[in-house]
Design a protein around this motif. Structure first.
Motif, PDB file in Angstrom:
ATOM      1  N   VAL A 441       2.292  -3.686  -1.486  1.00  0.00           N
ATOM      2  CA  VAL A 441       1.741  -2.740  -0.521  1.00  0.00           C
ATOM      3  C   VAL A 441       2.783  -2.569   0.578  1.00  0.00           C
ATOM      4  N   LEU A 442       3.205  -1.343   0.804  1.00  0.00           N
ATOM      5  CA  LEU A 442       4.222  -1.048   1.804  1.00  0.00           C
ATOM      6  C   LEU A 442       3.611  -0.214   2.927  1.00  0.00           C
ATOM      7  N   VAL A 443       4.314  -0.161   4.033  1.00  0.00           N
ATOM      8  CA  VAL A 443       3.900   0.661   5.164  1.00  0.00           C
ATOM      9  C   VAL A 443       4.874   1.823   5.274  1.00  0.00           C
ATOM     10  N   ARG A 444       4.371   3.033   5.142  1.00  0.00           N
ATOM     11  CA  ARG A 444       5.196   4.243   5.255  1.00  0.00           C
ATOM     12  C   ARG A 444       4.515   5.193   6.234  1.00  0.00           C
ATOM     13  N   ASP A 445       5.221   5.515   7.305  1.00  0.00           N
ATOM     14  CA  ASP A 445       4.707   6.438   8.326  1.00  0.00           C
ATOM     15  C   ASP A 445       3.348   5.993   8.851  1.00  0.00           C
ATOM     16  N   GLY A 446       3.229   4.687   9.051  1.00  0.00           N
ATOM     17  CA  GLY A 446       2.003   4.151   9.615  1.00  0.00           C
ATOM     18  C   GLY A 446       0.846   4.073   8.653  1.00  0.00           C
ATOM     19  N   ARG A 447       1.078   4.361   7.362  1.00  0.00           N
ATOM     20  CA  ARG A 447       0.027   4.304   6.355  1.00  0.00           C
ATOM     21  C   ARG A 447       0.380   3.285   5.281  1.00  0.00           C
ATOM     22  N   LEU A 448      -0.655   2.809   4.620  1.00  0.00           N
ATOM     23  CA  LEU A 448      -0.438   1.876   3.518  1.00  0.00           C
ATOM     24  C   LEU A 448      -0.123   2.647   2.250  1.00  0.00           C
ATOM     25  N   ASP A 449       0.925   2.215   1.566  1.00  0.00           N
ATOM     26  CA  ASP A 449       1.351   2.852   0.324  1.00  0.00           C
ATOM     27  C   ASP A 449       1.145   1.862  -0.823  1.00  0.00           C
ATOM     28  N   LEU A 450       0.200   2.190  -1.709  1.00  0.00           N
ATOM     29  CA  LEU A 450      -0.107   1.334  -2.860  1.00  0.00           C
ATOM     30  C   LEU A 450       0.322   1.982  -4.168  1.00  0.00           C
ATOM     31  N   SER A 451       1.164   2.991  -4.092  1.00  0.00           N
ATOM     32  CA  SER A 451       1.495   3.777  -5.285  1.00  0.00           C
ATOM     33  C   SER A 451       2.266   2.981  -6.324  1.00  0.00           C
ATOM     34  N   ASP A 452       2.893   1.886  -5.912  1.00  0.00           N
ATOM     35  CA  ASP A 452       3.648   1.059  -6.859  1.00  0.00           C
ATOM     36  C   ASP A 452       3.113  -0.362  -6.830  1.00  0.00           C
ATOM     37  N   GLY A 453       1.795  -0.468  -6.863  1.00  0.00           N
ATOM     38  CA  GLY A 453       1.134  -1.763  -6.667  1.00  0.00           C
ATOM     39  C   GLY A 453       1.582  -2.830  -7.639  1.00  0.00           C
ATOM     40  N   TYR A 454       1.697  -2.484  -8.916  1.00  0.00           N
ATOM     41  CA  TYR A 454       2.118  -3.456  -9.924  1.00  0.00           C
ATOM     42  C   TYR A 454       3.173  -2.836 -10.823  1.00  0.00           C
ATOM     43  N   ILE A 522       2.588  -8.958   7.502  1.00  0.00           N
ATOM     44  CA  ILE A 522       2.010  -8.882   8.844  1.00  0.00           C
ATOM     45  C   ILE A 522       1.664  -7.431   9.185  1.00  0.00           C
ATOM     46  N   SER A 523       2.560  -6.508   8.836  1.00  0.00           N
ATOM     47  CA  SER A 523       2.313  -5.090   9.126  1.00  0.00           C
ATOM     48  C   SER A 523       1.146  -4.561   8.303  1.00  0.00           C
ATOM     49  N   VAL A 524       1.112  -4.905   7.010  1.00  0.00           N
ATOM     50  CA  VAL A 524       0.021  -4.450   6.147  1.00  0.00           C
ATOM     51  C   VAL A 524      -1.306  -5.000   6.661  1.00  0.00           C
ATOM     52  N   ARG A 525      -1.313  -6.263   6.996  1.00  0.00           N
ATOM     53  CA  ARG A 525      -2.532  -6.902   7.489  1.00  0.00           C
ATOM     54  C   ARG A 525      -3.022  -6.223   8.760  1.00  0.00           C
ATOM     55  N   GLN A 526      -2.099  -5.906   9.670  1.00  0.00           N
ATOM     56  CA  GLN A 526      -2.502  -5.305  10.942  1.00  0.00           C
ATOM     57  C   GLN A 526      -3.169  -3.948  10.727  1.00  0.00           C
ATOM     58  N   ILE A 527      -2.580  -3.143   9.846  1.00  0.00           N
ATOM     59  CA  ILE A 527      -3.175  -1.831   9.574  1.00  0.00           C
ATOM     60  C   ILE A 527      -4.542  -2.008   8.920  1.00  0.00           C
ATOM     61  N   GLY A 528      -4.648  -2.960   8.003  1.00  0.00           N
ATOM     62  CA  GLY A 528      -5.926  -3.199   7.346  1.00  0.00           C
ATOM     63  C   GLY A 528      -6.992  -3.641   8.324  1.00  0.00           C
ATOM     64  N   VAL A 529      -6.648  -4.531   9.263  1.00  0.00           N
ATOM     65  CA  VAL A 529      -7.610  -5.008  10.258  1.00  0.00           C
ATOM     66  C   VAL A 529      -7.993  -3.874  11.205  1.00  0.00           C
ATOM     67  N   ASP A 530      -7.012  -3.066  11.624  1.00  0.00           N
ATOM     68  CA  ASP A 530      -7.291  -1.971  12.550  1.00  0.00           C
ATOM     69  C   ASP A 530      -8.281  -0.975  11.958  1.00  0.00           C
ATOM     70  N   ARG A 531      -8.230  -0.792  10.641  1.00  0.00           N
ATOM     71  CA  ARG A 531      -9.052   0.236   9.997  1.00  0.00           C
ATOM     72  C   ARG A 531     -10.278  -0.345   9.301  1.00  0.00           C
ATOM     73  N   PHE A 532     -10.499  -1.631   9.488  1.00  0.00           N
ATOM     74  CA  PHE A 532     -11.616  -2.286   8.811  1.00  0.00           C
ATOM     75  C   PHE A 532     -12.941  -1.802   9.395  1.00  0.00           C
ATOM     76  N   GLY A 533     -13.869  -1.441   8.502  1.00  0.00           N
ATOM     77  CA  GLY A 533     -15.172  -0.992   8.957  1.00  0.00           C
ATOM     78  C   GLY A 533     -16.180  -1.015   7.827  1.00  0.00           C
TER      79      GLY A 533
END
Length: 784
Positions: A441-454, A522-533
């Motif tokens: 999972v990568l961070v691109r332009d402030g968004r999570l990118d899962l396009s190449d997950g495996y 750390i970056s992926v986790r932060q975005i995930g926590v910020d958007r958790f709902g």
């Protein structure tokens, strides 16, 4: 009169002929003829004559398995689980028959019979079972009653239950029967089954959770006799630079100039005919009980190995199909991939029936736990929510989970092809399916990118290893040359220990640089926590389930912490042989060690550990009828979510890794040589970070301080730690006594430290934080 009485005593009993004994019974022709006798509750087996000069009447491979499992991962009795494989010599002595197991761990690879006999007589063989002959023909063929052999605990189920602390069970023969319809005969194998009932007056909690009748657990045990493989298989010597499983034995005929221990790798037989075509392809069958779309994903992932065999010179040498409806997955003729259900998620693993004489794999058998894919889905829903679930896009948690299933199928099949884990594969470009891959999972332009997950397909290491293991017409010199230039291989012993030294050997990582991997996490986790709902659970599902989704998100960085910590006091190494040109060890540069410490400190900051109130208010107690479950973060506030204990658990990930006694011991040595931080540097940095001058009485800061002090207590008393490391830990505690503020929390810590320093033989006065939920669901496949 006395002579007549003596003659009557020693005269052998009159035995009926086989035809007389089996009159009215069905004869099933196969490896040996068998005669089921349901009315008698037994089964007879016919064996060939044992000539006067022969040591045994027949020699076969034997193994046990269980068709039905208990259904609990922690006990370890899974559907389709294989037991060990033995060579069995069926020996007749007078009117008795012994099933003898020769001891192949000690041998003499010699043509001299006397030399071989000297080794055989020096080490104990085994006897699995004994029985009388019940019928005999004039040609010497004889019959035995196999009933008590089939109605015994061949799989050691009672031992497994006892070792898992699930009670003292005993086989109840009155409630055990041979399954005659499942006792099958084929030209090269015999398959037998029996339903066995294991009884206990006090079954353990895990048995009570899963068994229909806990005090009378019924299991279907499977046993097989398999013909010895045809001659012609050529064993291949083990090389530590290639991760292949195998067999090990001592060869007492080895010249004094050669090592006593010999190792041969485990692999399937694969041969080419005169025209260059594969004689008998390796065929794997996917469980027809796996539902779609999982079944298709299993076929696709396992089929990746066809590329490796094609590039090794065996086009069409590896094939994957769905198991025919009338086929038995435990039949020794089928390599199978079984889809196994349990009450909790758990390990997947690959096992095999392997000839203990040569290492030839006769049957590969993969066990895939079905609940892991659902945990993967929760993982992705915690990152991106449930709105895309089932939509089929690149962020669809279902599609990402199926991608993981494909990789898992390839991974476990790899074990049954003879390959061990390669936990260094992720450091040079997703080089091996035998690594444990975290989702990328990568961070691109402030968004999570899962396009190449495996990753998809074989890695460079996999292709190389299969060519080395299976390639035809390779001389020992060519094999040695290939192994010397093989891609980096590091396995379980290098990666699983929290105190491991090589930062390239890790589970569940993706990056060549562990520090980069940690910062990305750390970056992926932060975005995930910020958007958790609330959208992290599906509509009309209990919001209490958010706890199970939040836990892996909050600890998203857990494996990258372990990887980055290995930079500290780190020593890279590789398996090298004299003369191969490989550099055996290289110390991690000091600047990288300090950079790792700095990155790890980020995971201890209040801003990182604190859980926003908007989230804690969503994390409700379990609903009526639902248990707390193992997937949640544990706490000390009863049924409600405990954010302070969660923070302490996360902080302990860092402290446990950095304060490992082996790691600090290496720091002590390297600092003496002027090449990196000392144990004093590491300890002082952690103490200064946890106890800043302006810390105040913040509850979260105090929770983290308790964790650090408790870890220092453990380190200061650890007999495995270097004396200098223990002294440094206790020195930091003595300094803390004078530095702690005169607040309620400061005085409490000061009192605990003083009590520890004055009475170190007593239990540590601070309790450790709650353990994190289970992380890695895949077990250790072991070694030799």
């Amino acid at each position: 009169m006395l002579v007549l009485l003596a003659a009557l005593v020693v005269a052998p009993p009159h035995l009926p002929t086989i035809a007389e004994k089996t009159k009215g019974l069905e004869k099933r022709a196969g490896l040996f003829a068998t005669y089921p006798a349901p009315s008698e509750g037994t089964l007879y087996m016919e064996l060939p004559r044992q000539s006067d000069g022969d040591a045994w009447a027949a020699e076969v491979l034997y193994h046990s398995a269980i068709r039905s499992g208990l259904g609990n991962n922690d006990v370890g009795l899974d559907r389709g689980q294989l037991g060990p494989t033995y060579v069995v010599r069926i020996r007749r002595v007078g009117n008795r028959v012994l099933f003898v197991v020769p001891n192949y761990r000690y041998r003499a690879l010699s043509d001299d019979p006397a030399e071989k006999r000297a080794v055989e007589e020096s080490f104990a063989a085994g006897v699995l079972w004994a029985t009388p002959v019940v019928a005999e023909d004039t040609n010497g063929s004889f019959l035995i009653d196999l009933g008590t052999f089939l109605l015994r605990d061949a799989h050691k189920t009672t031992d497994t239950l006892r070792s898992a602390n699930q009670g003292s069970f005993a086989l109840d023969k009155e409630r055990s029967v041979i399954e005659f319809s499942e006792c099958k005969a084929f030209p090269k194998n015999l398959e037998f089954e029996a339903t066995l009932t294991f009884a206990s007056a006090q079954p353990g909690p895990l048995v009570r959770q899963t068994a229909a009748v806990p005090d009378a657990v019924a299991m279907i045990e499977h046993q097989s006799f398999v013909a010895l493989p045809e001659p012609g298989y050529q064993p291949r010597k083990f090389d530590p630079r290639i991760g292949a499983f195998g067999i090990a034995f001592l060869d007492y005929a080895a010249p004094l100039s050669e090592p006593l221990e010999q190792r041969w790798i485990a692999r399937h037989r694969l041969e080419l005919d005169a025209s260059g075509k594969v004689k008998h392809p390796i065929i794997y069958y996917v469980d027809n009980g796996a539902p779609e779309p999982i079944r298709s994903a299993l076929v696709e992932g396992a089929s990746w190995w066809s590329e490796a065999f094609e590039k090794a010179g065996f086009p069409g040498g590896f094939v994957v199909k769905v198991l025919p409806k009338d086929a038995d997955p435990l039949d020794a003729r089928y390599n199978t991939i079984q889809w196994v259900h349990r009450s909790t998620r758990g390990w997947s693993y690959g096992s095999s029936i392997t000839d203990p004489r040569t290492g030839e794999i006769l049957k590969g058998h993969v066990t895939l736990g079905s609940l892991r894919v659902r945990q993967d889905r929760l993982l992705f829903e915690g990152l991106v929510g449930t709105e895309q679930t089932g939509k089929g896009g690149p962020e669809d948690p279902v599609q990402l989970s199926l991608a993981r299933v494909r990789q898992l199928a390839a991974h476990e099949v790899g074990h049954t092809l003879g390959l061990a884990h390669n936990f260094a594969g992720s450091t040079y470009g997703r080089a091996s399916v035998m690594d444990y891959p975290a989702p990328l999972v990568l961070v691109r332009d402030g968004r999570l990118d899962l396009s190449d997950g495996y990753a998809v397909g074989m890695g460079t290491y996999d292709l190389y290893a299969i060519r080395w293991m299976y390639g035809a017409n390779l001389s020992q010199s060519e094999l040695d040359t290939m192994a010397a230039s093989a891609p980096l291989f590091l396995s379980d012993g290098d990666a699983r220990d929290l105190g491991g030294s090589d930062p390239r050997a890790n589970l569940w990582d993706n990056f060549a640089d562990p520090i980069e991997g940690l910062r990305n996490a750390i970056s992926v986790r932060q975005i995930g926590v910020d958007r958790f709902g609330q959208d992290r659970v599906a509509m009309n599902r209990p919001l209490a389930e958010l706890q199970e989704v939040f836990a892996p998100l909050y600890l998203w960085h857990r494996y990258e912490v372990e990887a980055a910590a290995k930079e500290v006091g780190g020593l890279e190494y590789q398996f090298a042989l004299r003369g191969d040109g490989r550099i055996p060890t290289k110390r991690v540069p000091a600047e990288k060690q300090y950079a790792a410490i700095e990155a790890l400190l980020e995971c201890l900051q209040p801003s990182f550990l604190e859980i926003p109130n908007r989230i804690t208010r969503l994390l409700a107690p379990p609903t009526f009828g639902a248990g707390a479950g193992a997937e949640r973060l544990d706490g000390r506030t009863g049924p409600t979510f405990d954010p302070l204990s969660a923070a302490a658990t996360a902080a302990d990930l860092v402290y446990a890794a950095l304060l490992h006694p082996a790691r600090l011991g290496r720091c002590h040595i390297q600092a003496a040589e002027g090449e990196g931080p000392s144990e004093h540097d590491v300890l002082a940095t952690l103490v200064a970070d946890a106890f800043p001058a302006d810390a105040g009485d913040r509850p979260l800061r105090y929770a983290v301080q308790n964790v650090l002090v408790a870890r220092l207590f453990l380190l200061g008393q650890d007999a495995s730690a270097m004396p200098a490391v223990r002294a440094a830990a206790n020195g930091q505690l003595r300094r803390l006594v004078t530095l702690l503020p005169s607040t309620d929390q400061g005085e409490e810590l000061r009192s605990a430290i003083r009590r520890y320093l004055e009475r170190p033989w007593e239990p540590a006065p601070l309790s450790p934080p709650p353990a994190p939920p289970p992380g890695s669901p895949i077990g250790d496949c072991g070694g030799w």
